[in-house]
Motif scaffolding. Structure first.
Motif, PDB file in Angstrom:
ATOM      1  N   VAL A 228       0.849  -1.190   0.000  1.00 25.82           N
ATOM      2  CA  VAL A 228       0.000   0.000   0.000  1.00 25.82           C
ATOM      3  C   VAL A 228       0.886   1.242   0.000  1.00 25.82           C
ATOM      4  CG1 VAL A 228      -1.825   1.268   1.187  1.00 25.82           C
ATOM      5  CG2 VAL A 228      -1.802  -1.224   1.265  1.00 25.82           C
ATOM      6  N   GLY A 229       0.678   2.105  -0.987  1.00 24.52           N
ATOM      7  CA  GLY A 229       1.407   3.361  -1.074  1.00 24.52           C
ATOM      8  C   GLY A 229       0.442   4.523  -1.037  1.00 24.52           C
ATOM      9  N   LYS A 230       0.966   5.729  -0.993  1.00 24.96           N
ATOM     10  CA  LYS A 230       0.091   6.906  -0.922  1.00 24.96           C
ATOM     11  C   LYS A 230      -0.432   7.318  -2.292  1.00 24.96           C
ATOM     12  CE  LYS A 230       1.580   8.989   3.401  1.00 24.96           C
ATOM     13  NZ  LYS A 230       2.005  10.214   4.087  1.00 24.96           N
ATOM     14  N   ALA A 231       0.371   7.072  -3.345  1.00 29.23           N
ATOM     15  CA  ALA A 231      -0.038   7.481  -4.688  1.00 29.23           C
ATOM     16  C   ALA A 231      -0.851   6.392  -5.365  1.00 29.23           C
ATOM     17  CB  ALA A 231       1.192   7.812  -5.531  1.00 29.23           C
ATOM     18  N   LYS A 232      -1.927   6.790  -6.046  1.00 24.90           N
ATOM     19  CA  LYS A 232      -2.763   5.818  -6.755  1.00 24.90           C
ATOM     20  C   LYS A 232      -1.965   5.146  -7.857  1.00 24.90           C
ATOM     21  CE  LYS A 232      -7.343   5.301  -8.782  1.00 24.90           C
ATOM     22  NZ  LYS A 232      -8.611   5.998  -9.134  1.00 24.90           N
ATOM     23  N   LYS A 233      -1.189   5.941  -8.582  1.00 25.36           N
ATOM     24  CA  LYS A 233      -0.298   5.389  -9.597  1.00 25.36           C
ATOM     25  C   LYS A 233       0.970   6.234  -9.603  1.00 25.36           C
ATOM     26  CE  LYS A 233      -0.327   3.119 -14.031  1.00 25.36           C
ATOM     27  NZ  LYS A 233      -1.126   2.710 -15.210  1.00 25.36           N
ATOM     28  N   PRO A 234       1.993   5.835  -8.842  1.00 22.25           N
ATOM     29  CA  PRO A 234       3.236   6.606  -8.758  1.00 22.25           C
ATOM     30  C   PRO A 234       3.851   6.858 -10.130  1.00 22.25           C
ATOM     31  CG  PRO A 234       3.219   4.842  -7.136  1.00 22.25           C
ATOM     32  CD  PRO A 234       2.040   4.614  -8.032  1.00 22.25           C
ATOM     33  N   ARG A 235       4.633   7.903 -10.216  1.00 26.60           N
ATOM     34  CA  ARG A 235       5.284   8.262 -11.479  1.00 26.60           C
ATOM     35  C   ARG A 235       6.087   7.089 -12.042  1.00 26.60           C
ATOM     36  NH1 ARG A 235       8.746  13.504 -10.870  1.00 26.60           N
ATOM     37  NH2 ARG A 235       6.713  14.150 -10.045  1.00 26.60           N
ATOM     38  N   ALA A 236       6.711   6.319 -11.150  1.00 22.98           N
ATOM     39  CA  ALA A 236       7.531   5.190 -11.590  1.00 22.98           C
ATOM     40  C   ALA A 236       6.693   4.094 -12.239  1.00 22.98           C
ATOM     41  CB  ALA A 236       8.307   4.606 -10.406  1.00 22.98           C
ATOM     42  N   TRP A 357      20.637   6.807  -5.127  1.00 21.52           N
ATOM     43  CA  TRP A 357      19.436   7.386  -4.503  1.00 21.52           C
ATOM     44  C   TRP A 357      18.516   7.968  -5.566  1.00 21.52           C
ATOM     45  CZ3 TRP A 357      16.312   9.036  -0.561  1.00 21.52           C
ATOM     46  CH2 TRP A 357      15.650  10.249  -0.734  1.00 21.52           C
ATOM     47  N   LYS A 358      19.099   8.657  -6.538  1.00 20.56           N
ATOM     48  CA  LYS A 358      18.311   9.336  -7.565  1.00 20.56           C
ATOM     49  C   LYS A 358      17.605   8.331  -8.474  1.00 20.56           C
ATOM     50  CE  LYS A 358      18.888  12.768 -11.258  1.00 20.56           C
ATOM     51  NZ  LYS A 358      19.870  13.564 -12.008  1.00 20.56           N
ATOM     52  N   ASN A 359      18.281   7.225  -8.789  1.00 21.75           N
ATOM     53  CA  ASN A 359      17.729   6.241  -9.726  1.00 21.75           C
ATOM     54  C   ASN A 359      16.696   5.315  -9.095  1.00 21.75           C
ATOM     55  OD1 ASN A 359      19.327   7.199 -11.803  1.00 21.75           O
ATOM     56  ND2 ASN A 359      20.933   5.675 -11.517  1.00 21.75           N
ATOM     57  N   LEU A 360      16.792   5.103  -7.781  1.00 22.30           N
ATOM     58  CA  LEU A 360      15.931   4.132  -7.112  1.00 22.30           C
ATOM     59  C   LEU A 360      14.482   4.619  -7.086  1.00 22.30           C
ATOM     60  CD1 LEU A 360      16.232   1.386  -5.596  1.00 22.30           C
ATOM     61  CD2 LEU A 360      16.219   2.718  -3.477  1.00 22.30           C
ATOM     62  N   THR A 361      13.568   3.773  -7.548  1.00 16.91           N
ATOM     63  CA  THR A 361      12.147   4.138  -7.582  1.00 16.91           C
ATOM     64  C   THR A 361      11.335   3.172  -6.730  1.00 16.91           C
ATOM     65  OG1 THR A 361      11.568   2.728  -9.471  1.00 16.91           O
ATOM     66  CG2 THR A 361      12.465   4.926  -9.967  1.00 16.91           C
ATOM     67  N   ASP A 364      11.202  -0.207  -8.287  1.00 21.25           N
ATOM     68  CA  ASP A 364      12.367  -1.038  -7.945  1.00 21.25           C
ATOM     69  C   ASP A 364      12.163  -1.675  -6.576  1.00 21.25           C
ATOM     70  OD1 ASP A 364      13.781  -0.359 -10.285  1.00 21.25           O
ATOM     71  OD2 ASP A 364      14.530   1.473  -9.359  1.00 21.25           O
ATOM     72  N   ALA A 365      11.680  -0.864  -5.625  1.00 19.48           N
ATOM     73  CA  ALA A 365      11.484  -1.344  -4.256  1.00 19.48           C
ATOM     74  C   ALA A 365      10.454  -2.469  -4.213  1.00 19.48           C
ATOM     75  CB  ALA A 365      11.048  -0.190  -3.354  1.00 19.48           C
ATOM     76  N   GLU A 493       6.403  -4.350 -18.742  1.00 25.78           N
ATOM     77  CA  GLU A 493       5.455  -4.004 -17.673  1.00 25.78           C
ATOM     78  C   GLU A 493       4.042  -3.827 -18.223  1.00 25.78           C
ATOM     79  OE1 GLU A 493       5.934  -4.162 -14.640  1.00 25.78           O
ATOM     80  OE2 GLU A 493       8.097  -4.049 -14.340  1.00 25.78           O
ATOM     81  N   GLN A 494       3.935  -3.503 -19.522  1.00 24.65           N
ATOM     82  CA  GLN A 494       2.620  -3.281 -20.119  1.00 24.65           C
ATOM     83  C   GLN A 494       1.960  -4.580 -20.584  1.00 24.65           C
ATOM     84  OE1 GLN A 494       3.225  -0.422 -23.256  1.00 24.65           O
ATOM     85  NE2 GLN A 494       4.121   1.091 -21.888  1.00 24.65           N
TER      86      GLN A 494
END
Length: 526
Positions: A228-236, A357-361, A364-365, A493-494
């Motif tokens: 469960v995350g806060k964003a409905k569909k994160p940018r990543a 740090w910048k590349n990790l999304t 990825d997590a 992913e699609q």
């Protein structure tokens, strides 16, 4: 002539009861008579249903809803949400909490969240915080918040009788529990900080998701992680079909899984998957799911399969740390495997911590924590049920501390890795067990990320250049290979028919290409 109606002030518990009765179909008029309030008040309660339930979910299950009558919010609502989440976790783990510790933690979170204002964690603030969430005074004395051993022992006996009466096998008994995961962090010493560098340039990560693990008592049926995350569909997630993720993903704003989300997971995912598993084993499609004390979950009667054969049982209050199976080392081991995988990914890519740090999304997590859950052995889960089923240990193997082995191996590798020479086993262990609220887990601030972005960016290759690079006689650059690999990952992913193993292979290739690109860049600058 009727006299003036006496003013009645309802408690949060009263309002929850009214909401439940409204859902059962009882009329506004009847409820207004029973509780001695106006119909308009009943309608207001229905209108504020979601707010009331969310408030109750984040309050003490006993005094927080039975005594409190108002829902006055804090001036710093985000800080208040983080603090009650932290307090509840400390309580679950049986960790001592005093007023002084609460005040220091509040100040830490205020600074870490980058909040503005003149915040003072005074005794007045602490009193109001306790009143808002119904925290009893004894919780602030610094005494260890131990689990209720008497209640735990009594429940174990009753649960074993229930299992025997219903003729349930371990294959039909499930447990689920949730935890917060700060997914974007590295051990502080891997950042190779100079002693003179200001610690104000660093802060603990605010990137957090909720993960819920669910498995049966044999450990042979592990459901996909619920994330469960806060964003409905994160940018990543751009271009990603959610149904193709290796986890079940939901979004919400609350700190812990809300009742509506949990009910949806139970009905759409848990029940069908359990029925399918039991059918494959030739067993009756009958099961029980063991959960924590109910404030964060719907009532028992609302959680059952259509035929009533798959039900839930709730643990009594204050016994999670004692007998909740997923809290007997399973969740902790998942986090350790996740963090070990994250660190391995960092070492494999061989890039600067800032760039990592910048590349990790969050995508990825999600893949990394899914891999961590898949690595949990069935024996680890079986041992977690030993307090509920003492006789289920006869086939258990020697207890090996997997976390200690992970820590030792990673410390050895890191000591031979650039920028990580100062890492030792103690530092790794602290990081494994950290909750991202201390110095063992640090990440870079957004301002430092902005500095990186301010640097000249390499021009994207033109269409002519790309065509030339596609020519077999031409040498394909690491940058071009990386760009194509990421495009191919987006494509996979699609698709709804691609295997998780295929995606993981491609992600591994991306890591190798990034490492090669780093080596080439180092050579060009030397």
């Amino acid at each position: 002539m009727l006299g003036k109606r006496k003013r009645v002030v309802l408690t949060i518990k009263d309002k929850l009861d009214i909401i439940k009765k409204l859902e059962e179909g009882i009329s506004f008029k009847k409820l207004s008579v029973v509780y001695g309030i106006g119909e308009s008040t009943v309608r207001d309660i229905k209108k504020n249903k979601e707010r009331i339930i969310n408030y109750a979910n984040n309050s003490d299950p006993i005094s927080g809803v039975s005594k409190r009558k108002s829902m006055k919010s804090s001036t710093y609502e985000e800080l208040d949400r983080v603090m009650i989440e932290w307090f509840n976790q400390q309580k679950t783990d049986g960790i001592p909490v005093s007023g002084t510790i609460c005040a220091k933690q509040a100040k830490f979170f205020f600074d870490a969240l980058g909040m503005e204002g003149d915040f003072n964690a005074s005794s007045g603030w602490l009193t109001r915080f306790k009143q808002r969430h119904g925290i009893p005074k004894a919780a602030g004395k610094g005494t260890k918040l131990k689990g209720d051993e008497t209640a735990a022992s009594e429940f174990c006996g009753n649960f074993q009788e229930f299992v025997e009466r219903e003729n349930l096998q371990p294959e039909q008994i499930y447990g689920a529990d949730q935890t917060g995961l700060f997914w974007k962090c590295l051990p502080s010493r891997t950042l190779a900080l100079d002693s003179e560098q200001s610690t104000s340039e660093y802060r603990s990560s605010r990137e957090r998701i909720i993960i819920m693990c669910c498995a049966n008592a044999t450990g042979l049926h592990k459901l996909n992680l619920c994330v469960v995350g806060k964003a409905k569909k994160p940018r990543a997630f751009k271009g990603t079909d959610l149904s193709n993720l290796p986890v079940t993903y939901f979004s919400q704003k609350g700190a812990w899984i809300e009742k509506s989300v949990f009910r949806q997971w139970f009905e759409k995912y848990f029940v069908p998957q359990v029925q399918k598993h039991l059918k494959s084993k030739g067993l009756l499609e009958k099961a029980v799911l063991l959960l924590d004390f109910p404030p964060a979950h719907p009532n028992e009667e609302l959680l059952s399969s259509d035929d009533g054969r798959i039900i839930v049982k709730y643990l009594p209050p204050n016994v999670t740390s004692l007998i909740q199976p997923m809290s007997q080392g399973v969740l902790a081991t998942v986090k350790r495997y996740y963090r070990a995988g994250l660190l391995q990914k960092y070492m494999d890519e061989g890039i600067d911590p800032k760039m990592f740090w910048k590349n990790l999304t969050v995508l990825d997590a999600i893949y990394e924590v899914s891999r961590a859950w898949n690595m949990i052995k069935s024996s680890t889960i079986t041992k977690a049920w030993k307090k509920l089923f003492p006789g289920n240990e006869e086939n258990s193997v020697m207890n090996i501390d997997e976390g200690a082995i992970l820590a030792a191996n990673l410390a050895t590798v890191l000591q031979n890795t650039e920028d990580c020479e100062h890492v030792d086993i103690e530092n790794i262990n602290q990081w494994f067990d950290s909750r991202s609220n201390d110095s063992s887990c640090r990440v870079l601030t957004d301002s430092e990320g902005a500095e990186d972005q301010a640097k000249p960016v390499e021009q994207k290759p033109s269409s002519k250049t790309k065509k030339a690079e596609l020519n077999p006689e031409k040498l394909i650059s690491h940058k071009a290979a990386l760009e194509w690999t990421e495009n191919l990952l987006d494509y996979l992913e699609q698709q709804d028919d691609m295997l998780l193993s295929d995606k993981l292979v491609l992600r591994r290739l991306r890591t190798i290409i990034r490492r090669k690109q780093k080596i080439q860049n180092n050579k060009s600058h030397s």
